[in-house]
Design a protein around this motif. Structure first.
Motif, PDB file in Angstrom:
ATOM      1  N   TRP A   5      -1.475   4.741  -4.180  1.00  0.00           N
ATOM      2  CA  TRP A   5      -2.808   4.154  -4.034  1.00  0.00           C
ATOM      3  C   TRP A   5      -2.913   2.836  -4.788  1.00  0.00           C
ATOM      4  N   TRP A   6      -2.416   2.814  -6.029  1.00  0.00           N
ATOM      5  CA  TRP A   6      -2.456   1.580  -6.809  1.00  0.00           C
ATOM      6  C   TRP A   6      -1.631   0.478  -6.154  1.00  0.00           C
ATOM      7  N   ALA A   7      -0.471   0.842  -5.604  1.00  0.00           N
ATOM      8  CA  ALA A   7       0.363  -0.142  -4.926  1.00  0.00           C
ATOM      9  C   ALA A   7      -0.372  -0.719  -3.713  1.00  0.00           C
ATOM     10  N   TYR A   8      -1.066   0.143  -2.973  1.00  0.00           N
ATOM     11  CA  TYR A   8      -1.828  -0.328  -1.810  1.00  0.00           C
ATOM     12  C   TYR A   8      -2.951  -1.268  -2.247  1.00  0.00           C
ATOM     13  N   VAL A   9      -3.697  -0.873  -3.265  1.00  0.00           N
ATOM     14  CA  VAL A   9      -4.804  -1.708  -3.742  1.00  0.00           C
ATOM     15  C   VAL A   9      -4.284  -3.048  -4.250  1.00  0.00           C
TER      16      VAL A   9
END
Length: 218
Positions: free
Chosen positions: A96-100
């Motif tokens: 999720w952090w990588a996507y954001v």
């Protein structure tokens, strides 16, 4: 379970449509699965909780630590169950952090999150000082209930830490870990009633569960 629904942080979350009600419910589901021996299902519950609010991964950390230090089994045999409850949440948050990060550039405001925590009890000293001097003003129309809930949250956290040190149960050790987390909010955060109740909700939930099951601990 009626208890989580009565948490001040859950009430605030319902009123303002924030993530606490869903996240705490998923954390409780994850704990229930772990106690039932369904470890991967518990890990998925903790992953869901962490995706609603990152700090709720602490429930998965507590469960993994409890599984990892249980006596009577070789280290390798303890590592696999611990990974089952923790790795899903770590992977989910990492993705999720990588996507954001790929979609939104970091800004100066992102550093403000670090200001929400401080040295243990330092923020509580500032907040309790406001209460004692009669200067604590809730940012919600709750009147004297505001400081009472704030002080009551601290008392629950302290009791959970004391019980958790003496307990070897999952809920007892979770109360200990989340109780220590509950000592970290900054004075600026604790001075805002709505934000403080949301931030303290995981610690208050874990404390309540630890206290409710204390007589079964060993």
């Amino acid at each position: 379970m009626v208890f989580p629904a009565g948490l001040p942080g859950v009430g605030v979350g319902v009123m303002f449509a924030t993530a606490e009600p869903l996240g705490l419910a998923l954390a409780v589901v994850g704990m229930s699965f772990v106690l039932d021996g369904r470890l991967l299902a518990g890990g998925l519950g903790f992953a869901g909780a962490a995706l609603t609010k990152e700090t709720l991964l602490a429930f998965g950390v507590a469960a993994a630590a409890w599984l990892a230090v249980r006596a009577g089994r070789p280290l390798r045999a303890r590592a696999a169950p611990a990974a089952a409850v923790l790795v899903p949440g770590v992977l989910a948050l990492g993705l999720w952090w990588a996507y954001v990060a790929s979609r939104i550039r970091a800004g100066a405001g992102d550093r403000h999150a670090a200001e929400a925590v401080g040295w243990p009890l330092a923020g509580w000293g500032d907040a309790l000082g406001l209460v004692v001097r009669g200067e604590y003003v809730s940012d919600a129309p709750v009147g004297p209930l505001g400081p009472l809930l704030l002080v009551g949250s601290l008392l629950l956290v302290v009791v959970a830490i004391v019980l958790g040190v003496r307990s070897s149960t999952l809920l007892g050790r979770t109360g200990l870990l989340l109780g220590l987390y509950g000592l970290l909010p900054s004075g600026e955060l604790l001075a805002r009633f709505l934000s403080s109740m949301r931030a303290l909700a995981p610690a208050v939930l874990a404390a309540g569960l630890a206290i409710a099951t204390a007589r079964f601990s060993r």
